[in-house]
Scaffold this active site. Structure first.
Site, mmCIF file in Angstrom:
data_model
loop_
_atom_site.group_PDB
_atom_site.id
_atom_site.type_symbol
_atom_site.label_atom_id
_atom_site.label_comp_id
_atom_site.label_asym_id
_atom_site.label_seq_id
_atom_site.Cartn_x
_atom_site.Cartn_y
_atom_site.Cartn_z
ATOM 1 N N HIS A 57 -84.326 -4.569 -90.780
ATOM 2 C CA HIS A 57 -84.315 -5.827 -90.036
ATOM 3 C C HIS A 57 -84.511 -7.006 -91.002
ATOM 4 O O HIS A 57 -84.913 -6.822 -92.163
ATOM 5 C CB HIS A 57 -85.396 -5.792 -88.961
ATOM 6 C CG HIS A 57 -85.074 -4.823 -87.856
ATOM 7 N ND1 HIS A 57 -85.862 -4.654 -86.744
ATOM 8 C CD2 HIS A 57 -84.028 -3.966 -87.688
ATOM 9 C CE1 HIS A 57 -85.325 -3.747 -85.935
ATOM 10 N NE2 HIS A 57 -84.210 -3.305 -86.507
ATOM 11 N N GLU A 97 -86.677 -9.402 -91.295
ATOM 12 C CA GLU A 97 -88.006 -9.658 -91.863
ATOM 13 C C GLU A 97 -88.240 -8.756 -93.078
ATOM 14 O O GLU A 97 -88.768 -9.193 -94.110
ATOM 15 C CB GLU A 97 -89.104 -9.346 -90.826
ATOM 16 C CG GLU A 97 -89.016 -10.120 -89.520
ATOM 17 C CD GLU A 97 -88.144 -9.432 -88.460
ATOM 18 O OE1 GLU A 97 -87.105 -8.856 -88.826
ATOM 19 O OE2 GLU A 97 -88.501 -9.490 -87.278
ATOM 20 N N ALA A 100 -56.875 -20.325 -72.344
ATOM 21 C CA ALA A 100 -56.379 -21.549 -72.990
ATOM 22 C C ALA A 100 -55.557 -22.249 -71.921
ATOM 23 O O ALA A 100 -54.468 -21.793 -71.574
ATOM 24 C CB ALA A 100 -55.535 -21.196 -74.209
ATOM 25 N N THR A 129 -49.621 -9.143 -69.742
ATOM 26 C CA THR A 129 -49.696 -10.036 -70.902
ATOM 27 C C THR A 129 -49.297 -9.288 -72.172
ATOM 28 O O THR A 129 -48.608 -9.842 -73.030
ATOM 29 C CB THR A 129 -51.112 -10.663 -71.006
ATOM 30 O OG1 THR A 129 -51.255 -11.578 -69.913
ATOM 31 C CG2 THR A 129 -51.329 -11.391 -72.299
ATOM 32 N N ASP A 167 -46.257 -11.031 -74.059
ATOM 33 C CA ASP A 167 -46.551 -11.768 -75.310
ATOM 34 C C ASP A 167 -46.560 -10.890 -76.552
ATOM 35 O O ASP A 167 -46.557 -11.400 -77.663
ATOM 36 C CB ASP A 167 -47.930 -12.445 -75.211
ATOM 37 C CG ASP A 167 -47.976 -13.515 -74.145
ATOM 38 O OD1 ASP A 167 -46.923 -13.788 -73.542
ATOM 39 O OD2 ASP A 167 -49.065 -14.074 -73.913
ATOM 40 N N GLU A 199 -58.837 -11.861 -72.682
ATOM 41 C CA GLU A 199 -57.865 -12.943 -72.837
ATOM 42 C C GLU A 199 -56.887 -12.815 -71.681
ATOM 43 O O GLU A 199 -55.821 -12.211 -71.801
ATOM 44 C CB GLU A 199 -57.192 -12.856 -74.209
ATOM 45 C CG GLU A 199 -58.214 -12.971 -75.341
ATOM 46 C CD GLU A 199 -57.606 -13.345 -76.690
ATOM 47 O OE1 GLU A 199 -56.405 -13.654 -76.751
ATOM 48 O OE2 GLU A 199 -58.359 -13.315 -77.682
#
Ligand SMILES: NC(=O)c1ccc[n+]([C@@H]2O[C@H](COP(=O)([O-])OP(=O)(O)OC[C@H]3O[C@@H](n4cnc5c(N)ncnc54)[C@H](OP(=O)(O)O)[C@@H]3O)[C@@H](O)[C@H]2O)c1
Length: 352
Positions: free
Chosen positions: A44, A46, A149, A191, A195, A291
């Protein structure tokens, strides 16, 4: 703390299912050591800062850390023990860890041993950094983030002949940064077919590939070997998700032969998104950036399936014939943040 945040971001998108965390040690008000959590299973922040210091901290040393130190044994021992062993008298913390096993217990343990704990320094920024982890650790479910978008009138496509890109270069670069942040990304089959996206994160630091989901309830992408998602170098990272009840043996055999995973879920059209999210949780995928086109976005909003929204809005109107991405849905957004990204606005906040 600002420097600790910068350090935490050096592991942008690489710590899942863990949070990003940065730490800075100061002595006499000057930074003497730094560290960040690079990857799940590794030390981690720290501990990294203490290792970088390489000696016992001075009596006036202060540890600044973006997230409450852990107090339980995970893959590494509790940081609270390391902090006490190092002898820090003051610890400055950005955000509390919402993990119910921590949630302030680490800070209580430090205080009980006489350590002065200052909380909430750049708290909102430190919490925001781990949006995905915070959701995952509390709900045991992936953060489903919808990204669109859009034009001013809520359209995701432009009138015919006016090109495809709605937003400018800065917003597109921002999306690539989000793709790097999320462990998985999703588009609908429609899509993917319209696309032919690659869905990789591309930028100055090269190309990375999250898990890439094609949400395809009826496996209509079977046989579409020309899709980038099915033929590029990352095709083993593509998962087509459909309904078992719609799956033809020949379609599933086609995906297998192409080296593409297919999940045939048990459910129906209405439960599809919920069952998919449950499967993502089983696979320890802590967040998915979706998206979406207008129909998938509206369906997710109507079903209450999206947890978070990134709406990039370009200063123009869109295709008057196209549906909006929030067709017929009332859309309250919680904790709204609005920013300018190049020439576009970004509205982001939680849904539901
Ligand atoms: N500007 C942007 O941000 C953006 C983003 C993506 C796409 N686009 C554009 O959007 C256009 C495509 O629009 P579109 O409306 O055809 O695509 P879409 O909204 O991405 O996807 C439509 C598909 O979503 C699925 N769907 C609907 N409800 C669902 C539900 N409850 N659970 C699971 N799946 C569900 C349906 O799949 P079934 O076949 O199972 O019914 C439907 O065929 C393209 O031109 C693309 O360029 C724009």
């Amino acid at each position: 703390m600002r420097r600790a945040l910068e350090l935490a971001r050096q592991a942008w998108g690489r710590t899942h299912p863990n949070p990003m965390v940065g730490a800075v040690i100061t002595e006499g008000g000057r930074i003497v050591a730094e560290g960040f959590h690079a990857k799940a299973g590794e030390p981690h922040a720290e501990v990294m800062a203490l290792r970088a210091l390489g000696r016992k901290p001075a009596a006036d040393a202060v540890l600044h850390v973006t997230l409450e130190p852990c107090c339980t044994h995970g893959r590494t021992p509790p940081c609270v023990d390391a902090i006490l062993a190092a002898g820090f008298r003051t610890v400055v913390v950005g955000a509390r860890d919402p993990n119910p096993a921590h949630a302030g217990h680490g800070l209580d343990l430090l205080r009980a041993r006489g350590v002065a704990v200052v909380e909430g320094v750049l708290g909102a920024e430190c919490a925001e950094l781990n949006l995905i982890f915070n959701h995952w650790i509390v709900r045991g479910a992936p953060l489903l983030a919808l990204k669109v978008a859009s034009t001013l009138d809520g359209k995701l496509t432009l009138p015919a002949g006016q090109g495809r890109a709605i937003t400018g270069a800065a917003a597109q670069a921002y999306v690539h940064r989000l793709r790097r942040l999320y462990p998985a990304i999703a588009v609908s089959a429609d899509t993917a077919l319209a696309d032919n996206p690659r869905l990789t994160a591309r930028g100055d630091d090269g190309e990375t590939c999250p898990v890439r989901f094609v949400l395809d309830r009826h496996f209509k992408t079977a046989g579409r070997a020309g899709l980038n998602l099915f033929q590029d170098a990352h095709r083993s990272r593509t998962i087509v998700v459909g309904l078992g009840s719609s799956a033809k043996k020949s379609d599933l055999a086609w995906y297998e032969a192409e080296g593409i995973k297919a999940w045939a879920l048990v459910g129906d059209e209405a439960s599809f998104l919920k069952v998919w999210a449950e499967r993502c949780a089983q696979e320890k995928l802590t967040g998915v950036l979706i998206e979406a086109g207008p129909r998938l976005a509206s369906a997710m909003l109507a079903a209450g399936s999206a947890d978070y929204l990134y709406a990039f809005v370009a200063p123009r109107t869109g295709d008057p014939e196209a549906p909006s991405w929030h067709d017929g849905v009332a859309l309250p957004v919680g904790g709204l943040q609005v920013s300018l990204v190049g020439s576009d606005a970004l509205y982001q906040g939680s849904l539901g």
